[in-house]
Design a protein around this motif. Structure first.
Motif, PDB file in Angstrom:
ATOM      1  N   GLY A  21      18.725  32.003 110.116  1.00  0.00           N
ATOM      2  CA  GLY A  21      18.565  31.235 108.893  1.00  0.00           C
ATOM      3  C   GLY A  21      17.178  31.420 108.318  1.00  0.00           C
ATOM      4  N   CYS A  22      16.947  30.738 107.214  1.00  0.00           N
ATOM      5  CA  CYS A  22      15.644  30.822 106.565  1.00  0.00           C
ATOM      6  C   CYS A  22      14.618  30.033 107.374  1.00  0.00           C
ATOM      7  CB  CYS A  22      15.744  30.271 105.148  1.00  0.00           C
ATOM      8  SG  CYS A  22      16.150  28.522 105.109  1.00  0.00           S
ATOM      9  N   THR A  51      12.420  31.383  97.079  1.00  0.00           N
ATOM     10  CA  THR A  51      11.620  30.205  96.731  1.00  0.00           C
ATOM     11  C   THR A  51      10.191  30.603  96.369  1.00  0.00           C
ATOM     12  OG1 THR A  51      12.925  28.692  98.083  1.00  0.00           O
ATOM     13  CG2 THR A  51      10.643  28.063  97.665  1.00  0.00           C
ATOM     14  N   ILE A  52       9.628  31.510  97.146  1.00  0.00           N
ATOM     15  CA  ILE A  52       8.234  31.906  96.897  1.00  0.00           C
ATOM     16  C   ILE A  52       8.128  32.631  95.545  1.00  0.00           C
ATOM     17  CG2 ILE A  52       6.360  33.393  97.745  1.00  0.00           C
ATOM     18  CD1 ILE A  52       7.461  32.706 100.606  1.00  0.00           C
ATOM     19  N   GLN A 105       8.285  30.193  92.634  1.00  0.00           N
ATOM     20  CA  GLN A 105       7.008  29.520  92.393  1.00  0.00           C
ATOM     21  C   GLN A 105       6.072  30.415  91.592  1.00  0.00           C
ATOM     22  OE1 GLN A 105       6.015  26.166  93.120  1.00  0.00           O
ATOM     23  NE2 GLN A 105       8.245  26.262  93.069  1.00  0.00           N
ATOM     24  N   TYR A 158       5.786  25.256 103.022  1.00  0.00           N
ATOM     25  CA  TYR A 158       5.581  26.098 104.213  1.00  0.00           C
ATOM     26  C   TYR A 158       4.313  25.678 104.943  1.00  0.00           C
ATOM     27  CZ  TYR A 158       9.237  28.947 102.139  1.00  0.00           C
ATOM     28  OH  TYR A 158      10.420  29.379 101.617  1.00  0.00           O
ATOM     29  N   LEU A 201       5.796  27.129 109.643  1.00  0.00           N
ATOM     30  CA  LEU A 201       5.679  28.587 109.847  1.00  0.00           C
ATOM     31  C   LEU A 201       5.663  28.907 111.342  1.00  0.00           C
ATOM     32  CD1 LEU A 201       3.068  29.508 107.062  1.00  0.00           C
ATOM     33  CD2 LEU A 201       5.546  29.914 107.050  1.00  0.00           C
ATOM     34  N   GLY A 235      20.901  35.876  98.955  1.00  0.00           N
ATOM     35  CA  GLY A 235      22.125  35.462  99.622  1.00  0.00           C
ATOM     36  C   GLY A 235      23.032  36.642  99.860  1.00  0.00           C
ATOM     37  N   HIS A 236      24.331  36.370  99.852  1.00  0.00           N
ATOM     38  CA  HIS A 236      25.286  37.450 100.120  1.00  0.00           C
ATOM     39  C   HIS A 236      25.899  37.994  98.834  1.00  0.00           C
ATOM     40  CE1 HIS A 236      28.211  34.358  99.427  1.00  0.00           C
ATOM     41  NE2 HIS A 236      27.905  33.705 100.529  1.00  0.00           N
ATOM     42  N   LEU A 272      25.595  28.993 100.804  1.00  0.00           N
ATOM     43  CA  LEU A 272      24.746  29.442  99.696  1.00  0.00           C
ATOM     44  C   LEU A 272      23.795  30.538 100.147  1.00  0.00           C
ATOM     45  CD1 LEU A 272      23.850  28.927  96.745  1.00  0.00           C
ATOM     46  CD2 LEU A 272      22.130  27.371  97.675  1.00  0.00           C
ATOM     47  N   CYS A 273      23.197  30.370 101.337  1.00  0.00           N
ATOM     48  CA  CYS A 273      22.195  31.344 101.747  1.00  0.00           C
ATOM     49  C   CYS A 273      22.581  32.073 103.020  1.00  0.00           C
ATOM     50  CB  CYS A 273      20.837  30.680 101.916  1.00  0.00           C
ATOM     51  SG  CYS A 273      20.908  29.217 102.905  1.00  0.00           S
ATOM     52  N   HIS A 314      12.981  35.497 105.637  1.00  0.00           N
ATOM     53  CA  HIS A 314      14.376  35.366 105.219  1.00  0.00           C
ATOM     54  C   HIS A 314      14.465  35.444 103.683  1.00  0.00           C
ATOM     55  CE1 HIS A 314      18.324  33.490 104.566  1.00  0.00           C
ATOM     56  NE2 HIS A 314      18.582  33.807 105.818  1.00  0.00           N
ATOM     57  N   GLY A 333      10.730  39.634 108.964  1.00  0.00           N
ATOM     58  CA  GLY A 333      10.123  38.345 109.275  1.00  0.00           C
ATOM     59  C   GLY A 333      10.200  37.310 108.183  1.00  0.00           C
ATOM     60  N   ARG A 371      16.355  23.534  98.586  1.00  0.00           N
ATOM     61  CA  ARG A 371      16.136  23.812 100.010  1.00  0.00           C
ATOM     62  C   ARG A 371      16.461  22.634 100.921  1.00  0.00           C
ATOM     63  NH1 ARG A 371      13.217  28.394 100.524  1.00  0.00           N
ATOM     64  NH2 ARG A 371      14.261  28.424 102.534  1.00  0.00           N
ATOM     65  N   PRO A 392      22.308  39.045 107.193  1.00  0.00           N
ATOM     66  CA  PRO A 392      23.112  37.927 106.689  1.00  0.00           C
ATOM     67  C   PRO A 392      22.972  37.748 105.181  1.00  0.00           C
ATOM     68  CG  PRO A 392      21.141  37.084 107.769  1.00  0.00           C
ATOM     69  CD  PRO A 392      21.108  38.575 107.910  1.00  0.00           C
ATOM     70  N   LEU A 450       3.351  25.744  97.292  1.00  0.00           N
ATOM     71  CA  LEU A 450       4.127  26.356  98.377  1.00  0.00           C
ATOM     72  C   LEU A 450       3.642  25.910  99.742  1.00  0.00           C
ATOM     73  CD1 LEU A 450       4.699  30.000  97.187  1.00  0.00           C
ATOM     74  CD2 LEU A 450       6.447  28.300  97.726  1.00  0.00           C
ATOM     75  N   HIS A 476      16.074  33.822 101.573  1.00  0.00           N
ATOM     76  CA  HIS A 476      16.018  32.522 100.898  1.00  0.00           C
ATOM     77  C   HIS A 476      14.576  32.066 100.699  1.00  0.00           C
ATOM     78  CE1 HIS A 476      18.559  28.611 100.464  1.00  0.00           C
ATOM     79  NE2 HIS A 476      18.253  29.153  99.329  1.00  0.00           N
ATOM     80  N   ASP A 477      13.729  32.363 101.672  1.00  0.00           N
ATOM     81  CA  ASP A 477      12.310  32.018 101.530  1.00  0.00           C
ATOM     82  C   ASP A 477      11.646  32.902 100.471  1.00  0.00           C
ATOM     83  OD1 ASP A 477      12.179  29.952 103.576  1.00  0.00           O
ATOM     84  OD2 ASP A 477      12.538  31.571 104.998  1.00  0.00           O
ATOM     85  N   PHE A 515       3.922  34.829 105.608  1.00  0.00           N
ATOM     86  CA  PHE A 515       4.682  34.734 106.861  1.00  0.00           C
ATOM     87  C   PHE A 515       4.099  35.595 107.977  1.00  0.00           C
ATOM     88  CE2 PHE A 515       7.566  32.507 104.240  1.00  0.00           C
ATOM     89  CZ  PHE A 515       8.377  31.776 105.076  1.00  0.00           C
TER      90      PHE A 515
END
Lengths: 414, 147
Positions: free
Chosen positions: B62-63, A357-358, A361, B7, B12, A369-370, B37-38, A351, A349, B122, A383, B3, A353-354, A413
């Motif tokens: 995707g994200c 970022t979290i 922070q 978000y 969300l 990524g890949h 990139l992602c 991704h 649930g 982002r 992915p 954050l 990428h999220d 999330f």
């Protein structure tokens, strides 16, 4: 600053961390936790000082001048080459070519070794685990020559299928090109067996060592591979400098791949005589301060001790694996029995990428990524992944910070 | 930076339950978008009724930012004219990239993407679906990429 003084085991990680100025900062208000060492590791003061000392006291162009500085620069550059030779136990400095990095080293072999040797239908054998740098140069060479790229499969743990490798080795195989350690999953490949099996069929082997050099002691003579490629910036050294080790007999028979100064003995319009090894493959002014910095990095790593580095990294890997596995909804991608100190994972649930970022922070730097290894990641039906890669300067507290931040991401999330 | 600015609840929610998720068969227009990139991959499908976007959907993976942005985009442009969709695209672009950008009332829910501006890495996640919609409306054959 000189290289770190030898310590009694186990590593005094806190003391070693003091050698790395960049680790002393806060990111987004929290002390930095740097877990992206697989992408690029940080430099100790010994490396920074060596590069500065080179610039302040000996910089000039190498192999050219009769003046004192040029001689100093040449001596420092060639001493760096000898330092690398000793570190990887190559037979001769003629087998140590300086490049921009692993990618350039592999491209050099694709261009000067493979292309002149292959006919349409000949084969290059790689694995499903490769970084794009050990896929695309071969694809380009195959496209230009009509050769065929063959890929050794992996299993659900991310381990190489050695039986399949053996059966893919054919009379048409002209080169095996494999990673030593998977950058996306951490798998350590059975390189000695790979080399032995390939050599039994008369096939030369290139190993991509970008992810291996920071973790293991290397011995080219014992490993017996034909080419070995790695980068300085993953070995606590500067970016923009790397190494191609090549067996002298093979390098000798290869044409140069770039033309210019330093790679020639004489030039006239009726023809040019190429320089001897390794200069034949080093056209143009090389990255001299980078080579000096790389030698300092090797001094540093040797002083800390690769065996003790490996032992501490194993501890971190086990601890991180155990703690991350306990997070509900988290799946580790890549569970090979022999792994380098990195953990790739996905979280239900959320991704990657999220997650990245979290974590950022929270001051925690990871890669998402890949990982420039799309086939390896897609093999697992995802992915992208989040990847924490550990160096000897990381601590158990930092693993705890990683785990807390990943848990916070999951909760956000829900 | 917080954050919670990135978000926001509405983001969300759209990530968890994307609206207008699915495909539309030709003769609907479609285009694929990719963020290398992602690894975000989106396909946007649009049906035009004269000059009006009568239906729009998306699928892919995707994200949270890219999925929520695409979901909110489909709600925002459905029933709008091509010119109105272009105008929204311009307003979103400003919102994502300009610190002094006004937040015009027609953005509605999309204003929730304003927090993305503080996270420069982002911005491409949020804009991918809009680039892709534009390509779909132009009947572009080549996949768009944010690189």
């Amino acid at each position: 600053m000189s290289a770190a003084a030898p310590l009694a085991p186990p590593l005094d990680v806190e003391r070693l961390r003091a050698d790395f100025p960049i680790l002393r900062q806060k990111v987004n208000g929290r002390p930095l936790v740097y877990l992206d060492n697989g992408a690029s590791s940080q430099r100790p003061l010994a490396v920074i000082d060596a590069e500065r000392n080179y610039a302040e006291t000996m910089h000039a162009n190498v192999h050219r001048g009769v003046h004192t500085l040029s001689q100093r620069a040449t001596d420092a550059f060639e001493a760096a080459r000898e330092r690398v030779r000793h570190f990887i136990n190559a037979r001769s400095v003629r087998e140590v070519v300086f490049t921009k990095g692993t990618t350039e080293s592999i491209n050099l072999v694709a261009h000067s070794f493979l292309r002149p040797r292959v006919q349409p239908g000949d084969e290059v054998l790689i694995s499903w685990l490769e970084h794009h740098a050990n896929i695309v140069p071969w694809q380009m060479a195959c496209e230009a020559t009509g050769a065929v790229l063959k890929v050794t499969p992996i299993d659900r743990r991310g381990e190489l299928d050695l039986d399949a490798f053996q059966s893919l080795l054919s009379d048409r195989t002209r080169l095996v090109a494999m990673t030593h350690v998977s950058n996306a999953l951490g798998t350590v490949l059975p390189v000695r067996q790979i080399v032995a099996l390939a050599h039994a069929r008369g096939v030369p082997v290139l190993l991509d060592g970008a992810q291996a050099v920071p973790h293991f002691a290397l011995d080219m003579q014992a490993l017996d591979c034909d080419f070995y490629a790695f980068s300085g910036h993953k070995l606590y050294g500067p970016d923009g400098i790397g190494v191609l080790y090549g067996r002298e007999r093979l390098l000798d028979a290869m044409p140069p791949w770039q033309g210019g100064g330093d790679m020639i003995l004489s030039v006239s319009f009726s023809g040019t005589t190429y320089n001897q090894l390794p200069f034949k493959f080093e056209a143009g002014t090389p990255h001299m301060s980078g080579a000096v910095g790389l030698a300092a990095a090797i001094d540093y790593v040797d002083a800390v001790g690769l065996e003790r580095i490996a032992a501490w990294e194993r501890t971190l890997l086990e601890y991180a694996t155990e703690r991350l596995t306990a997070i509900e909804g988290l799946t580790i991608i890549g569970t090979a029995r022999d792994k380098a100190s990195l953990v790739s994972f996905v979280l239900d649930g959320v991704h990657p990428h999220d997650i990245g970022t979290i974590l950022d922070q929270a001051g925690v730097a990871i890669r998402t990524g890949h990982h420039c290894a799309m086939p390896a990641i897609e093999f697992f039906g995802v992915p992208a992944t989040a990847r924490a890669s550990f160096a000897f300067y990381n601590t158990r507290d930092e693993v705890d910070r990683l785990v807390a931040a990943v848990t916070a991401a999951r909760d956000m999330f829900r | 930076m917080d954050l919670k600015d990135l978000y926001r609840d509405v983001i969300l929610d759209h990530n968890k339950r994307p609206r207008n998720f699915g495909r539309l068969e030709p003769p609907a227009f479609s285009a694929r978008g990719h963020n290398p990139l992602c690894g975000d991959q989106l396909t946007v499908y649009a049906v035009m009724d004269g000059d009006v976007v009568s239906d729009v959907r998306f699928d892919g993976s995707g994200c949270a930012i890219s999925v929520a942005s695409a979901s909110m985009m489909t709600e925002a442009v459905k029933g709008r004219t091509r010119a109105e969709a272009e105008h929204l695209y311009a307003a979103i672009h400003d919102l994502l990239t300009r610190a002094d950008a006004p937040s015009p009332p027609e953005l509605g829910k999309l204003a929730a993407l304003g927090g993305v501006r503080e996270f420069p890495a982002r911005v491409k996640c949020a804009s991918l679906c809009w680039h892709t919609l534009q390509a779909a409306l132009q009947g572009a054959a080549v996949p768009v990429t944010t690189e």
